[in-house]
Design a protein around this motif. Structure first.
Motif, PDB file in Angstrom:
ATOM      1  N   SER A  38       0.866  -1.196  -0.311  1.00 30.55           N
ATOM      2  CA  SER A  38       0.022  -0.072   0.047  1.00 30.55           C
ATOM      3  C   SER A  38       0.723   1.015   0.114  1.00 30.55           C
ATOM      4  CB  SER A  38      -0.874  -0.174   1.244  1.00 30.55           C
ATOM      5  OG  SER A  38      -0.168   0.472   2.400  1.00 30.55           O
ATOM      6  N   HIS A  39       0.231   2.461  -0.026  1.00 27.24           N
ATOM      7  CA  HIS A  39       1.028   3.484  -0.036  1.00 27.24           C
ATOM      8  C   HIS A  39       1.835   3.879   1.287  1.00 27.24           C
ATOM      9  CE1 HIS A  39      -2.446   4.775   1.892  1.00 27.24           C
ATOM     10  NE2 HIS A  39      -2.121   5.949   2.275  1.00 27.24           N
ATOM     11  N   LYS A  40       1.332   3.126   2.381  1.00 24.59           N
ATOM     12  CA  LYS A  40       2.112   3.191   3.635  1.00 24.59           C
ATOM     13  C   LYS A  40       3.059   2.090   3.741  1.00 24.59           C
ATOM     14  CE  LYS A  40      -1.613   5.637   6.116  1.00 24.59           C
ATOM     15  NZ  LYS A  40      -0.785   6.926   6.310  1.00 24.59           N
ATOM     16  N   SER A  41       3.274   1.255   2.709  1.00 22.07           N
ATOM     17  CA  SER A  41       4.274   0.265   3.031  1.00 22.07           C
ATOM     18  C   SER A  41       5.654   0.920   3.029  1.00 22.07           C
ATOM     19  CB  SER A  41       4.412  -0.732   1.730  1.00 22.07           C
ATOM     20  OG  SER A  41       3.079  -1.423   1.837  1.00 22.07           O
ATOM     21  N   SER A  42       6.796   0.152   3.857  1.00 29.54           N
ATOM     22  CA  SER A  42       8.047   0.749   4.094  1.00 29.54           C
ATOM     23  C   SER A  42       8.967  -0.062   3.102  1.00 29.54           C
ATOM     24  CB  SER A  42       8.487   0.469   5.451  1.00 29.54           C
ATOM     25  OG  SER A  42       7.993  -0.580   5.824  1.00 29.54           O
ATOM     26  N   MET A  53      15.584   4.029  -9.685  1.00 23.37           N
ATOM     27  CA  MET A  53      14.937   2.645  -9.689  1.00 23.37           C
ATOM     28  C   MET A  53      14.045   2.747  -8.559  1.00 23.37           C
ATOM     29  SD  MET A  53      16.955  -0.775 -10.647  1.00 23.37           S
ATOM     30  CE  MET A  53      18.420  -0.361  -9.801  1.00 23.37           C
ATOM     31  N   LEU A  54      14.406   3.276  -7.514  1.00 24.08           N
ATOM     32  CA  LEU A  54      13.560   3.607  -6.279  1.00 24.08           C
ATOM     33  C   LEU A  54      12.520   4.424  -6.462  1.00 24.08           C
ATOM     34  CD1 LEU A  54      12.768   2.960  -3.282  1.00 24.08           C
ATOM     35  CD2 LEU A  54      14.593   4.390  -2.642  1.00 24.08           C
ATOM     36  N   ASN A  55      12.947   5.499  -7.170  1.00 25.10           N
ATOM     37  CA  ASN A  55      11.685   6.541  -7.574  1.00 25.10           C
ATOM     38  C   ASN A  55      10.702   5.929  -8.382  1.00 25.10           C
ATOM     39  OD1 ASN A  55      11.080   9.587  -6.959  1.00 25.10           O
ATOM     40  ND2 ASN A  55      11.101   9.227  -9.504  1.00 25.10           N
ATOM     41  N   TYR A  56      11.131   5.177  -9.277  1.00 27.90           N
ATOM     42  CA  TYR A  56      10.200   4.542 -10.165  1.00 27.90           C
ATOM     43  C   TYR A  56       9.219   3.568  -9.503  1.00 27.90           C
ATOM     44  CZ  TYR A  56       8.633   1.706 -14.207  1.00 27.90           C
ATOM     45  OH  TYR A  56       8.083   1.026 -15.227  1.00 27.90           O
ATOM     46  N   ILE A  57       9.806   2.834  -8.425  1.00 28.57           N
ATOM     47  CA  ILE A  57       8.822   2.064  -7.666  1.00 28.57           C
ATOM     48  C   ILE A  57       7.876   2.680  -6.655  1.00 28.57           C
ATOM     49  CG2 ILE A  57       9.115   0.444  -5.431  1.00 28.57           C
ATOM     50  CD1 ILE A  57      11.611  -0.782  -6.923  1.00 28.57           C
ATOM     51  N   ILE A  58       8.621   3.998  -6.132  1.00 27.13           N
ATOM     52  CA  ILE A  58       7.538   4.850  -5.493  1.00 27.13           C
ATOM     53  C   ILE A  58       6.424   5.190  -6.105  1.00 27.13           C
ATOM     54  CG2 ILE A  58       7.479   7.126  -4.409  1.00 27.13           C
ATOM     55  CD1 ILE A  58      10.583   6.681  -3.435  1.00 27.13           C
ATOM     56  N   SER A  65       6.867   7.733   1.022  1.00 23.04           N
ATOM     57  CA  SER A  65       8.251   7.647   0.880  1.00 23.04           C
ATOM     58  C   SER A  65       8.694   6.358   0.829  1.00 23.04           C
ATOM     59  CB  SER A  65       8.488   8.463   2.100  1.00 23.04           C
ATOM     60  OG  SER A  65       8.473   7.869   3.329  1.00 23.04           O
ATOM     61  N   ALA A  66       9.950   6.366   0.993  1.00 20.14           N
ATOM     62  CA  ALA A  66      10.823   5.086   0.560  1.00 20.14           C
ATOM     63  C   ALA A  66      12.170   5.147   1.115  1.00 20.14           C
ATOM     64  CB  ALA A  66      10.847   4.256  -0.634  1.00 20.14           C
ATOM     65  N   ASN A  67      12.951   4.468   1.676  1.00 22.04           N
ATOM     66  CA  ASN A  67      14.323   4.489   2.265  1.00 22.04           C
ATOM     67  C   ASN A  67      15.247   3.936   1.105  1.00 22.04           C
ATOM     68  OD1 ASN A  67      14.367   5.288   5.463  1.00 22.04           O
ATOM     69  ND2 ASN A  67      12.658   4.303   4.748  1.00 22.04           N
ATOM     70  N   GLY A  68      16.440   4.745   0.947  1.00 22.75           N
ATOM     71  CA  GLY A  68      17.405   4.016   0.107  1.00 22.75           C
ATOM     72  C   GLY A  68      18.935   4.325   0.721  1.00 22.75           C
ATOM     73  N   LYS A  85      14.040   8.774   1.304  1.00 17.32           N
ATOM     74  CA  LYS A  85      14.822   8.976   2.628  1.00 17.32           C
ATOM     75  C   LYS A  85      16.050   8.427   2.409  1.00 17.32           C
ATOM     76  CE  LYS A  85      10.743   9.333   5.220  1.00 17.32           C
ATOM     77  NZ  LYS A  85       9.991   8.764   6.466  1.00 17.32           N
ATOM     78  N   PHE A  86      17.297   8.999   2.061  1.00 23.35           N
ATOM     79  CA  PHE A  86      18.555   8.613   1.561  1.00 23.35           C
ATOM     80  C   PHE A  86      19.516   8.428   2.858  1.00 23.35           C
ATOM     81  CE2 PHE A  86      23.111   9.033   0.556  1.00 23.35           C
ATOM     82  CZ  PHE A  86      23.382   7.725  -0.211  1.00 23.35           C
ATOM     83  N   LYS A  87      20.214   7.578   3.152  1.00 24.32           N
ATOM     84  CA  LYS A  87      21.167   7.488   4.034  1.00 24.32           C
ATOM     85  C   LYS A  87      22.403   7.017   3.607  1.00 24.32           C
ATOM     86  CE  LYS A  87      19.720   6.410   8.034  1.00 24.32           C
ATOM     87  NZ  LYS A  87      19.521   5.536   9.384  1.00 24.32           N
ATOM     88  N   LYS A  88      23.570   7.427   3.932  1.00 24.62           N
ATOM     89  CA  LYS A  88      24.964   6.901   3.648  1.00 24.62           C
ATOM     90  C   LYS A  88      25.445   5.938   4.503  1.00 24.62           C
ATOM     91  CE  LYS A  88      29.522   8.122   1.982  1.00 24.62           C
ATOM     92  NZ  LYS A  88      30.563   9.313   1.953  1.00 24.62           N
ATOM     93  N   ILE A  89      25.810   4.801   4.030  1.00 22.12           N
ATOM     94  CA  ILE A  89      26.333   3.725   5.094  1.00 22.12           C
ATOM     95  C   ILE A  89      27.746   3.558   4.722  1.00 22.12           C
ATOM     96  CG2 ILE A  89      24.098   2.608   5.403  1.00 22.12           C
ATOM     97  CD1 ILE A  89      25.093   0.493   3.191  1.00 22.12           C
ATOM     98  N   SER A  90      28.444   2.881   5.749  1.00 21.75           N
ATOM     99  CA  SER A  90      30.091   2.803   5.621  1.00 21.75           C
ATOM    100  C   SER A  90      30.326   1.223   5.198  1.00 21.75           C
ATOM    101  CB  SER A  90      30.585   3.196   6.990  1.00 21.75           C
ATOM    102  OG  SER A  90      30.174   2.649   7.940  1.00 21.75           O
TER     103      SER A  90
END
Length: 217
Positions: A38-42, A53-58, A65-68, A85-90
């Motif tokens: 649904s529109h609220k799925s995470s 790709m993520l924006n296409y799926i959104i 929103s969605a996380n990348g 919602k982007f997060k840089k990981i190490s």
């Protein structure tokens, strides 16, 4: 991941094919997810790159929103895709709370995870899944398909020469495909490295000479 953080490497063909790649992920979700999206799925895209790709799926699911996340922020423009919602990981540790997402996926990322790091990468994917959630890691270099990828050297002399002198033999011996640091993985290495779930499924990837893995929680 050689030169990845500096932005000198990227998924080949991603600008031209991101919609086809995203459609492959959507198809996997539709076929294998037991929960209705649904529109609220995470959703979490691991190794989201430029976010296309993520924006296409959104847009496909009309998500709020969605996380990348990615080890590089070189490609993504947060102002362009405001719902991401982007997060840089190490490293392969996903900096999210336990049971945060209904869907976790990656495309063309697993091939850049070293065999010794597979266990942590998969454990992290499982950890951040909600109960009932599904994880897809798509289009990995599957060593069981290496001959198919390199035009099957068993077919004849010409194919054997190509396999020997144009990277196939080197890849078979070293498990390394290109100079960008990508690796071939055996499915048995994946199942050995990850025992949190009863079953990890293996299916043909976007390209028939590659494979997808997925599991549920």
């Amino acid at each position: 991941m050689k030169n990845w953080e500096s932005g000198k490497n990227r998924l080949r063909g991603s600008k031209a094919n991101f919609a086809k790649f995203a459609d492959h992920i959507i198809s996997s979700i539709e076929k294998n997810s037991t929960n209705k999206i649904s529109h609220k799925s995470s959703i979490l895209d691991v190794g989201c790159g430029d976010g296309q790709m993520l924006n296409y799926i959104i847009n496909f699911y009309n998500l709020e929103s969605a996380n990348g996340c990615d080890i590089s922020d070189f490609y993504i423009d947060p102002k362009k895709f405001k719902k991401i919602k982007f997060k840089k990981i190490s490293n392969s540790t996903l900096q999210y709370e336990d049971e945060s997402f209904d869907i976790v996926y990656s495309f063309g990322v697993l091939q850049y995870v070293k065999t010794k790091d597979l266990a942590n990468f998969l454990r992290e994917s499982y950890r951040v899944l909600k109960n009932g959630g599904v994880c897809f890691h798509c289009n990995m270099l599957d060593k069981n398909k290496i001959f198919k990828y390199h035009h099957n050297p068993k077919l004849g002399f010409k194919e054997l020469i190509s396999f020997t002198f144009f990277g196939g033999l080197r890849a078979y011996i070293t498990n390394k495909q290109w100079a960008d640091g990508s690796y071939w993985h055996n499915f048995k290495d994946i199942t050995k490295s990850f025992n949190q779930v009863n079953k990890i499924y293996l299916k043909d990837g976007f390209s028939s000479e590659r494979s997808d893995i997925f599991f549920k929680k």
